[in-house]
Design an enzyme around this catalytic site. Structure first.
Site, PDB file in Angstrom:
ATOM      1  N   GLN A   9       0.833  -1.198   0.000  1.00 13.53           N
ATOM      2  CA  GLN A   9       0.000   0.000   0.000  1.00 13.53           C
ATOM      3  C   GLN A   9       0.872   1.254   0.000  1.00 13.53           C
ATOM      4  OE1 GLN A   9      -2.891  -0.028   3.119  1.00 13.53           O
ATOM      5  NE2 GLN A   9      -3.445   2.124   2.895  1.00 13.53           N
ATOM      6  N   SER A  87       4.453  -6.181   2.918  1.00 16.57           N
ATOM      7  CA  SER A  87       3.151  -6.010   3.554  1.00 16.57           C
ATOM      8  C   SER A  87       2.053  -6.607   2.673  1.00 16.57           C
ATOM      9  CB  SER A  87       2.915  -4.520   3.845  1.00 16.57           C
ATOM     10  OG  SER A  87       1.770  -4.328   4.622  1.00 16.57           O
ATOM     11  N   LEU A  88       1.172  -5.784   2.097  1.00 14.76           N
ATOM     12  CA  LEU A  88       0.147  -6.284   1.182  1.00 14.76           C
ATOM     13  C   LEU A  88       0.771  -7.144   0.081  1.00 14.76           C
ATOM     14  CD1 LEU A  88      -2.628  -6.192  -0.424  1.00 14.76           C
ATOM     15  CD2 LEU A  88      -1.585  -4.222  -1.590  1.00 14.76           C
ATOM     16  N   ARG A 112      -8.831  -8.021   4.264  1.00 15.33           N
ATOM     17  CA  ARG A 112      -7.722  -7.364   4.978  1.00 15.33           C
ATOM     18  C   ARG A 112      -7.847  -5.855   4.910  1.00 15.33           C
ATOM     19  NH1 ARG A 112      -2.357  -5.431   3.808  1.00 15.33           N
ATOM     20  NH2 ARG A 112      -0.772  -6.157   5.324  1.00 15.33           N
ATOM     21  N   HIS A 194       0.851  -2.618  11.166  1.00 16.68           N
ATOM     22  CA  HIS A 194       1.902  -3.503  11.676  1.00 16.68           C
ATOM     23  C   HIS A 194       2.286  -3.173  13.125  1.00 16.68           C
ATOM     24  CE1 HIS A 194       2.203  -5.190   7.718  1.00 16.68           C
ATOM     25  NE2 HIS A 194       2.352  -3.979   7.210  1.00 16.68           N
ATOM     26  N   GLN A 243       1.319 -10.942  10.685  1.00 17.23           N
ATOM     27  CA  GLN A 243       1.890  -9.830   9.934  1.00 17.23           C
ATOM     28  C   GLN A 243       1.196  -8.511  10.238  1.00 17.23           C
ATOM     29  OE1 GLN A 243       0.636  -8.236   6.396  1.00 17.23           O
ATOM     30  NE2 GLN A 243       2.219  -9.197   5.147  1.00 17.23           N
TER      31      GLN A 243
END
Length: 418
Positions: A9, A87-88, A112, A194, A243
């Protein structure tokens, strides 16, 4: 060794799909739209940045855009020996590796993004990038802040992102300056991703994770949580859940890829941030960004110009491979042996084999390949071409030890021969 990385993102841009509309890989968008139950073409073509910045939209748009690029790269015959995503982007990496289906990956990304948006709405947070500070000092700054602030991303040497409440990040930033941070850059986000502030999203995502099926990845995937490769499909549900509230160990993930032999790291999707982090973290590796169709040639150039993937014949270092050309890659690690009927073809004869059969030129027997023809072996595994075309050049030599996903031959598509 070629590795694929996928952005997270923040990499999305308004109109980022426009360059791909006429490319065959754009069909991925229609497939994802059907799964998502919404028109994703509008999101990739027409949505303003205000709409794309919303967490739910940003994650889905970046995920689908990266898959369009991935499909285009795979059409060239390039496949990775390892994957990782920031991440994503970890979800994209899992789809790329075969550990997740497109259907399940899309559903997870939708859930998510929605869960993280709701968690951010319920408890406002923010993030800031610390420049010129060591990992340990960034962690110490968060601890000394005595507030709700944590390290969220270990991005590169001297680049760490912290996240938490607005007051917590402000306090952490002040402590970081005391410990030597050269610059603090506030990030335009409304959530503390996170970190423990995402616990409500983690509980919601876990419920959806229980409904999807993970498969053994066809290529290794490095996880954000611990920067290690996980081949057991049963581990990924817990890793993706963790995560959300754990720091992204991206610097360590790049070290893992490099340690496994990755010499070219291709960032597939919008942006280009990850390529910059490659230069700072593993300078001996080559980073390349594939964002628009024109970048496909750049990727092929990079692959063809990598020393261990380039034929030893004089004058062939770094030749240009266009999108009408393809490479055949090794399906397994081991020693490469070219097919006997092709092995005798010298590189000069191969390079001249560009005319159609019967033209009187380039008619060296065996230089023409049909889908499924064997071009050689790696150990006991056959190497077969997925394309119809003409063998132009070897990219690996007899007896060379190759890794899975390494190009071994270069062909020109039959329909492109003139």
């Amino acid at each position: 060794m070629l590795a694929f990385t996928f952005p997270g993102q923040g990499s999305q841009r308004s109109g980022m799909g426009q360059a791909w509309v006429d490319h065959p890989s754009w069909e991925v968008t229609a497939e994802a739209s059907e799964i998502a139950g919404r028109d994703l073409t509008a999101l990739l073509l027409d949505a303003p940045m205000a709409e794309l910045t919303e967490t739910a939209n940003a994650q889905l748009a970046t995920f689908v855009m990266s898959l369009v690029v991935l499909d285009a790269v795979e059409r060239l015959g390039l496949f990775p020996a390892a994957c990782a995503g920031h991440s994503l982007g970890e979800y994209t990496a899992l789809v790329a590796s075969g550990a997740l289906s497109l259907n399940d990956g899309t559903r997870l990304v939708i859930e998510r993004g929605s869960a993280m948006q709701k968690a951010a709405d319920g408890r406002a947070g923010t993030m800031a990038a610390l420049i010129g500070i060591a990992d340990g000092d960034a962690e110490a700054a968060c601890q000394r802040a005595e507030d709700e602030v944590w390290v969220a991303n270990f991005n590169a040497p001297g680049q760490v992102v912290i996240a938490g409440t607005v007051q917590g990040v402000a306090s952490g930033s002040d402590r970081a300056k005391d410990l030597g941070a050269k610059k603090v850059l506030p990030l335009p986000v409304s959530g503390a991703f996170h970190t423990p502030l995402m616990l409500p999203a983690r509980a919601r995502l876990r419920s959806t994770l229980e409904t999807v099926e993970f498969h053994s990845p066809e290529v290794p995937v490095v996880a954000n949580v611990d920067a290690r490769v996980h081949t057991d499909p049963g581990e990924w549900s817990g890793l993706l859940s963790a995560q959300l509230c754990s720091p992204v160990r991206w610097r360590q993930s790049l070290d893992t890829l490099a340690g496994r032999g990755a010499s070219v790291l291709a960032e597939l999707g919008p942006g280009g941030v990850l390529t910059g982090l490659v230069r700072r973290t593993v300078p001996d590796a080559r980073g390349v960004t594939v964002t628009v169709p024109d970048d496909l040639d750049k990727l092929m150039d990079t692959v063809a110009g990598t020393d261990e993937w380039t034929a030893t014949a004089p004058g062939h270092q770094g030749e240009h491979l266009y999108t009408s050309e393809r490479v055949i890659v090794s399906p397994a690690p081991g020693v490469f042996e070219p097919e006997l009927r092709l092995a005798a073809l010298e590189s000069t004869a191969l390079a001249e084999a560009t005319a159609a059969p019967g033209s009187g030129q380039g008619s060296e027997p065996g230089s023409y390949l049909a889908v499924g023809d064997r071009v050689g072996t790696v150990g006991s595994t056959d190497v077969r071409t997925p394309f119809d075309g003409i063998l132009v050049r070897w990219l690996a030599v007899r007896g060379e030890r190759v890794v899975e996903g390494q190009p071994v031959a270069w062909i020109r598509l039959r329909g492109e021969v003139s």
